[in-house]
Design a protein around this motif. Structure first.
Motif, PDB file in Angstrom:
ATOM      1  N   LEU A   1      -8.767   1.273   1.680  1.00 57.59           N
ATOM      2  CA  LEU A   1      -9.296   2.623   1.460  1.00 57.59           C
ATOM      3  C   LEU A   1     -10.818   2.608   1.415  1.00 57.59           C
ATOM      4  O   LEU A   1     -11.446   3.451   0.786  1.00 57.59           O
ATOM      5  CB  LEU A   1      -8.722   3.205   0.166  1.00 57.59           C
TER       6      LEU A   1
ATOM      7  N   ILE B   1      -5.584   5.693  -8.359  1.00 54.32           N
ATOM      8  CA  ILE B   1      -5.181   5.632  -6.957  1.00 54.32           C
ATOM      9  C   ILE B   1      -5.480   6.955  -6.263  1.00 54.32           C
ATOM     10  O   ILE B   1      -5.953   6.987  -5.122  1.00 54.32           O
ATOM     11  CB  ILE B   1      -3.695   5.268  -6.849  1.00 54.32           C
ATOM     12  N   ASP B   2      -5.200   8.069  -6.952  1.00 53.55           N
ATOM     13  CA  ASP B   2      -5.504   9.372  -6.371  1.00 53.55           C
ATOM     14  C   ASP B   2      -6.994   9.520  -6.102  1.00 53.55           C
ATOM     15  O   ASP B   2      -7.405  10.059  -5.072  1.00 53.55           O
ATOM     16  CB  ASP B   2      -5.041  10.483  -7.315  1.00 53.55           C
TER      17      ASP B   2
ATOM     18  N   THR C   1       0.581   4.291  -2.700  1.00 55.02           N
ATOM     19  CA  THR C   1       0.021   5.579  -2.265  1.00 55.02           C
ATOM     20  C   THR C   1       1.044   6.537  -1.682  1.00 55.02           C
ATOM     21  O   THR C   1       0.763   7.738  -1.593  1.00 55.02           O
ATOM     22  CB  THR C   1      -1.062   5.352  -1.195  1.00 55.02           C
TER      23      THR C   1
ATOM     24  N   ARG D   1       6.475   7.922  -3.328  1.00 57.71           N
ATOM     25  CA  ARG D   1       5.480   7.053  -3.955  1.00 57.71           C
ATOM     26  C   ARG D   1       5.916   6.621  -5.350  1.00 57.71           C
ATOM     27  O   ARG D   1       5.930   5.441  -5.683  1.00 57.71           O
ATOM     28  CB  ARG D   1       4.162   7.808  -4.002  1.00 57.71           C
TER      29      ARG D   1
ATOM     30  N   LEU E   1      -7.910   7.411  -3.066  1.00 53.85           N
ATOM     31  CA  LEU E   1      -7.498   8.113  -1.852  1.00 53.85           C
ATOM     32  C   LEU E   1      -8.440   9.260  -1.530  1.00 53.85           C
ATOM     33  O   LEU E   1      -8.824   9.476  -0.383  1.00 53.85           O
ATOM     34  CB  LEU E   1      -6.075   8.656  -2.022  1.00 53.85           C
TER      35      LEU E   1
ATOM     36  N   ASN F   1       0.817  -1.209   0.000  1.00 53.73           N
ATOM     37  CA  ASN F   1       0.000   0.000   0.000  1.00 53.73           C
ATOM     38  C   ASN F   1       0.854   1.263   0.000  1.00 53.73           C
ATOM     39  O   ASN F   1       0.482   2.283  -0.596  1.00 53.73           O
ATOM     40  CB  ASN F   1      -0.932   0.002   1.217  1.00 53.73           C
TER      41      ASN F   1
ATOM     42  N   ARG G   1       1.726   6.525   1.362  1.00 53.04           N
ATOM     43  CA  ARG G   1       1.203   6.756   2.703  1.00 53.04           C
ATOM     44  C   ARG G   1       1.021   5.417   3.419  1.00 53.04           C
ATOM     45  O   ARG G   1       0.962   4.371   2.786  1.00 53.04           O
ATOM     46  CB  ARG G   1      -0.141   7.480   2.653  1.00 53.04           C
TER      47      ARG G   1
END
Length: 528
Positions: free
Chosen positions: A261, A392-393, A253, A377, A396, A249, A255
């Motif tokens: 998520l 992915i953005d 990300t 990332r 998130l 992950n 993060r």
């Protein structure tokens, strides 16, 4: 029965007669056979009832992800990469290797029946090591026939795997406390951590349970320095098991994402103005479509490296994000096929674009150094495509926005949150199903007649043995923990069933003590 030990100690009655290898065959043969037959029969009934289709959207998501693992494809559901924990799909994957990519769901249901049978073994061992052999044997019979356990085994839901992992994790903790030498204790505690880690990879809500149980053990234990060392081994086992998922992950990300998520969506499902305590994913899906549209619309109009505004997705495209799989009433449909990502350039990174960050920083969880997070990332995953970056953005952003809105609403409406918590508590521990489609009197009688004796006698047993130390509180900890979790998130009878399995052994011990007490009173009142 031997008198319970003083607080913080292990009662002599908790040591089983003989080893597991010596006693399991005669004690478990019939409970296991009966339990397996009941589950196989339930699998056939449910397969006929559903016509060979999935009754839950969750099942479809696990199926797709399991097949992706088996075929070596990307771990992806729709456009979501961190949508489901990988535990249950990993256990489904071998079925695709053995039976092919298009095998019927009944095979997975029979696999669930096998996992449910393993749960019977775990309940037996939990009762045997915590109390004695007799308790373990009766507990195994109850676990074999308990309706909630039978049904959950065959629904192609993560509980089929979570239940045996949870039970064996508790068994390992008991054995770790009772082992005679330090080396054995250490290995049992480390194994318990691995099992609880796998349970978390199956049900993300289990993430905090090891910490919760460790706090209880520290409070009740009289040998804290020694137990703290073993609890450290428990934590090492959990973290070692989860670390590949953490790293994956982070690569995607930049993060720390410990579970999925979907936390934001789940939290929003349970905390909003129209929440009832039940899940309403149609409402959540609509809100996600609005947020996805906002995510697209709040881009700069044009720049040398950005897509012009008129080429960004429309509200129709946003709806496709939700409805792409053709199922609109389950959480697995929140990320369907979409055209949203195809027009996204490489520069469309939410981490560095202030125009699409959540407006309320009070509930924001984004890192302070967004540029550093972005560099980490993409440096870790340099081969990720522009389309994947955008998806992915968006994933998130949806999680962050829904989490933010749920927490903001809860902060502003504490009284309504309390009322919802009471409703969720009642839904989780209702004596019969909440779902209108299961409201026939036959189902109500079956559920109430099996649930009420177990929960009543379990409370009696825990009270009776409470002075025996933290071991005798251990069966209650899953119930307490899951109740707390689902007083925040949505609630239903489904979420209590794993906890009920852990309560069966103290229910048997409490019922046996009650029977002895009533027998003694009857003998005193009887004439000579």
């Amino acid at each position: 029965m031997a008198k319970p030990a003083e607080r913080g100690e292990v009662s002599p009655s908790s040591i089983p007669c003989g080893s597991f290898k010596a006693v399991w065959y005669p004690d478990l043969l019939w409970p296991v056979l009966v339990g397996l037959l009941l589950r196989v029969a339930m699998a056939a009934v449910w397969e006929a009832y559903t016509g060979g289709k999935f009754a839950f959207g969750d099942s479809h998501s696990y199926w797709v992800l399991g097949r992706a693992i088996a075929l070596g494809e990307e771990y992806l559901y729709g456009n979501a990469r961190i949508f489901r924990m990988p535990g249950y799909p990993l256990f489904l994957a071998p079925l695709f290797w053995i039976f092919g990519a298009d095998f019927p769901p009944v095979v997975a249901r029979l696999f669930g029946a096998f996992l449910g049978t393993l749960t019977i073994v775990g309940v037996y061992q939990f009762g045997s090591w915590l109390f004695d052999r007799h308790v373990g044997q009766i507990a195994a019979w109850i676990a074999a026939a308990y309706p909630g356990a039978v049904v959950l085994s065959v629904l192609i839901l993560s509980e089929a795997l979570f239940c045996p992992l949870m039970i064996f994790g508790l068994v390992a903790m008991v054995k770790g406390a009772q082992a005679k030498n330090t080396g054995s204790r250490a290995w049992w505690w480390l194994g318990a951590g691995v099992l609880h880690g796998w349970a978390t990879l199956t049900r993300p809500s289990w993430l905090i349970f090891p910490l919760f149980s460790a706090l209880v053990i520290c409070i009740l234990s009289k040998q804290r320095p020694r137990d703290l060392g073993y609890l450290l081994l428990l934590a090492i086992g959990v973290l070692a098991t989860l670390s590949p998922w953490f790293w994956r992950n982070w690569c995607l990300t930049g993060r720390f994402v410990p579970t999925t998520l979907q936390v934001g969506a789940s939290l929003f499902d349970g905390l909003h103005a129209d929440a009832t305590g039940a899940s309403d994913l149609t409402f959540v899906s609509r809100r996600m479509a609005e947020i996805a549209q906002e995510f697209s619309a709040r881009r700069p109009t044009s720049s040398p490296d950005r897509t012009p505004a008129n080429s960004l997705p429309t509200s129709k495209d946003s709806r496709e994000l939700i409805n792409g799989q053709g199922i609109t009433d389950k959480p697995a449909t929140l990320y369907g096929n979409t055209n949203l990502a195809h027009s996204a350039p490489a520069s469309m990174s939410m981490a560095t674009d202030a125009s699409i960050r959540p407006e309320n920083p009070k509930w924001s969880t984004y890192a302070v150094s967004e540029e550093w997070a972005r560099q980490q990332r993409w440096s870790i995953c340099p081969k990720i495509s522009d389309k994947a970056r955008f998806e992915i953005d968006l994933e998130l952003f949806l999680d962050q926005r829904l989490r933010q809105e749920a927490l903001a609403w809860a902060w502003e409406n504490p009284r309504q949150v309390l009322v919802l918590a009471i409703k969720k508590l009642a839904r989780m521990w209702n004596i019969w199903p909440n779902e209108p489609s299961f409201q026939s009197w036959q189902v109500k009688i079956l559920v109430a007649a099996t649930f009420l004796p177990v929960i009543t006698l379990a409370i009696l047993g825990i009270i009776r043995f409470r002075r025996g130390g933290w071991l005798y509180w251990l069966p209650a900890l899953p119930a307490i923990y899951l109740t707390g979790i689902h007083c925040i998130f949505v609630s239903s009878l489904r979420y209590r069933e794993p906890a009920v399995l852990a309560l069966i052994p103290p229910a048997v011990a409490g019922g046996r003590d009650l029977a002895k007490m009533l027998r003694r009173r009857w003998q005193k009142k009887s004439p000579e």
